[in-house]
Design an enzyme around this catalytic site. Structure first.
Site, PDB file in Angstrom:
ATOM      1  N   GLY A 131       0.824  -1.208   0.000  1.00  0.00           N
ATOM      2  CA  GLY A 131       0.000   0.000   0.000  1.00  0.00           C
ATOM      3  C   GLY A 131       0.852   1.249   0.000  1.00  0.00           C
ATOM      4  N   ASN A 132       0.228   2.376   0.259  1.00  0.00           N
ATOM      5  CA  ASN A 132       0.991   3.624   0.343  1.00  0.00           C
ATOM      6  C   ASN A 132       0.370   4.501   1.430  1.00  0.00           C
ATOM      7  OD1 ASN A 132      -1.056   5.502  -0.932  1.00  0.00           O
ATOM      8  ND2 ASN A 132      -0.822   3.969  -2.553  1.00  0.00           N
ATOM      9  N   ARG A 133       0.991   5.650   1.653  1.00  0.00           N
ATOM     10  CA  ARG A 133       0.628   6.449   2.828  1.00  0.00           C
ATOM     11  C   ARG A 133      -0.435   7.509   2.548  1.00  0.00           C
ATOM     12  NH1 ARG A 133       6.133   8.742   4.396  1.00  0.00           N
ATOM     13  NH2 ARG A 133       4.981   9.739   6.075  1.00  0.00           N
ATOM     14  N   SER A 134      -1.079   7.451   1.406  1.00  0.00           N
ATOM     15  CA  SER A 134      -2.092   8.479   1.114  1.00  0.00           C
ATOM     16  C   SER A 134      -3.267   8.373   2.100  1.00  0.00           C
ATOM     17  CB  SER A 134      -2.610   8.282  -0.314  1.00  0.00           C
ATOM     18  OG  SER A 134      -3.660   9.193  -0.550  1.00  0.00           O
TER      19      SER A 134
END
Ligand code: CTP
Length: 408
Positions: A208-211
């Protein structure tokens, strides 16, 4: 600290004014509540006095030596009327001064935001719509009411937006004036993607990512406040839906692609604010990966995900604006803007909103700052501010490029 007058008129939604008051005082503002006599049938003056720390009066016969009906309006930096009933809108449009709130509206030099809440029939009645048009023509902001469950079992447009959304919009008007929220997106369909996709490695793990989705949420809130019909394709965001916004939840890049493509066929604007994974695990394990098992992986093979923005650009109907986002850092090959210009040319979208994420500035933070680039070389700087203020700046740049609607 700003001085805010919170006008409250007599509708059931007056109870939400107490929560709005709380949000405004917690943001550090000095709030003076001015209810109509009708509002006090729903919420007692003591509640507003305790939460605001200021006296509450409804008529022009109290504090006469202070000339309160003139002073309160003159000294305000912002007036927010929430809820604004059909009767309050009518009296404000007619310029009456039959209680302290309407007198205050006549003496206020500052921006005024009306947040209507009433039954659908009352909202849609031509008399109310004329009053709203009159107030907007005079420079006030009148938010469109939320659609949903009303006081009884019925539902439709007429609900008061959530207090947190009203507070966020009030902050935008406080910072940039009433011109920050024109009703220029009325009748427009807008699709916004937000959040960050998650690509499964096995049934419990993902890449995933940190958005956080907060910038996309702010874009949706501002678009709805400017009158647009908004669909928010939300990848893994838990935030409550802003008023007037339909949320379509998705998980992976492929799910996001399917939802955005389906929703955007007749959209006027598509804004790709989501952080979409560029790669996903080639073959996610059907069962949980275990240490020491024969199948313990030593590496993860990745494959490319679909480029949604590229597909949107290739398929866009004439007149539709496609807006991309780019989170960039400068490096030896060029600064942030040089990379962004190259990306705009590569992607072929109509506008590119550029975030400088050097040193982890943006993710999950309440503040943001962006530059909006256009293929013709134009660039608009949206200076540092709340994500709502930045969203208002982005929509100003987008609205300026919308093609006129047929018949308008
Ligand atoms: N985007 C998309 N589909 C993807 C990846 C990104 O639609 N699979 C969109 C994002 O929503 C954003 C824009 O493309 O609006 C730019 O995203 P970014 O990750 O910066 O671009 P990349 O295509 O990954 O470019 P690069 O890897 O060259 O930096």
């Amino acid at each position: 600290m700003s001085r805010i007058v919170l006008g409250v008129s007599g509708g059931v939604a007056a109870y939400k004014a107490a929560l709005l008051l709380r949000a405004l005082t917690e943001a550090g503002h000095d709030v003076r509540v001015v209810p109509t006599p009708g509002a006090l049938h729903f919420v007692g003056a003591a509640t507003f006095e305790a939460l605001s720390g200021n006296p509450v009066t409804t008529d022009v016969w109290s504090d006469v030596p202070e000339v309160a009906h003139v002073r309160i309006g003159q000294e305000a930096d912002l007036v927010v009327v929430a809820p604004a009933t059909a009767d309050l809108l009518a009296r404000a449009a007619a310029g009456r001064a039959d209680d302290l709130l309407t007198a205050t509206l006549l003496t206020a030099h500052c921006p005024v935001v009306f947040v209507p809440a009433m039954h659908t029939e009352m909202w849609l009645h031509p008399a109310t719509q004329d009053n709203v048009a009159t107030l907007r023509r005079r420079g006030s902001v009148v938010l469109p009411p939320a659609v949903g469950r009303l006081t009884g079992p019925d539902s439709g447009p007429g609900r008061l937006p959530e207090p947190a959304d009203i507070a966020a919009l009030a902050a935008v008007v406080l910072a940039d004036g009433a011109a920050a929220l024109p009703q220029d997106l009325t009748g427009r369909r807008v699709v916004i993607s937000a959040g960050g996709t998650r690509e499964p490695l096995d049934p419990v793990r993902y890449l995933g990512n940190r958005s956080s989705g907060k910038q996309g949420w702010a874009l949706a809130r501002i678009a709805a406040a400017r009158g647009a019909e908004v669909v928010l394709v939300a990848a893994n965001v838990e935030l409550p839906a802003p008023f007037g916004v339909r949320v379509v939840p998705v998980g992976t890049a492929e799910e996001l692609r399917a939802a955005v493509i389906a929703e955007s066929a007749d959209a006027d604007v598509v804004v790709m604010a989501a952080a979409v994974a560029d790669f996903r695990p080639a073959s996610p394990a059907p069962t949980k990966l275990k240490k020491g098992a024969a199948s313990e992986p030593s590496a993860v093979e990745l494959v490319r995900t679909p480029d949604v923005l590229a597909e949107l650009v290739a398929k866009r109907p004439s007149g539709q604006l496609v807006v991309g986002f780019a989170a960039e850092t400068g490096d030896a090959e060029g600064d942030v803007l040089a990379h962004a210009r190259a990306k705009l040319a590569r992607k072929g979208c109509d506008l590119l909103v550029v975030n400088d994420v050097s040193a982890g500035q943006v993710f999950g933070r309440p503040d943001n700052a962006v530059v909006v680039l256009a293929p013709d070389g134009a660039s608009t700087e949206v200076s540092h501010g709340s994500k709502d203020a930045v969203a208002a700046g982005i929509w100003a740049a987008v609205a300026a490029r919308l093609s006129p609607r047929s018949g308008h």
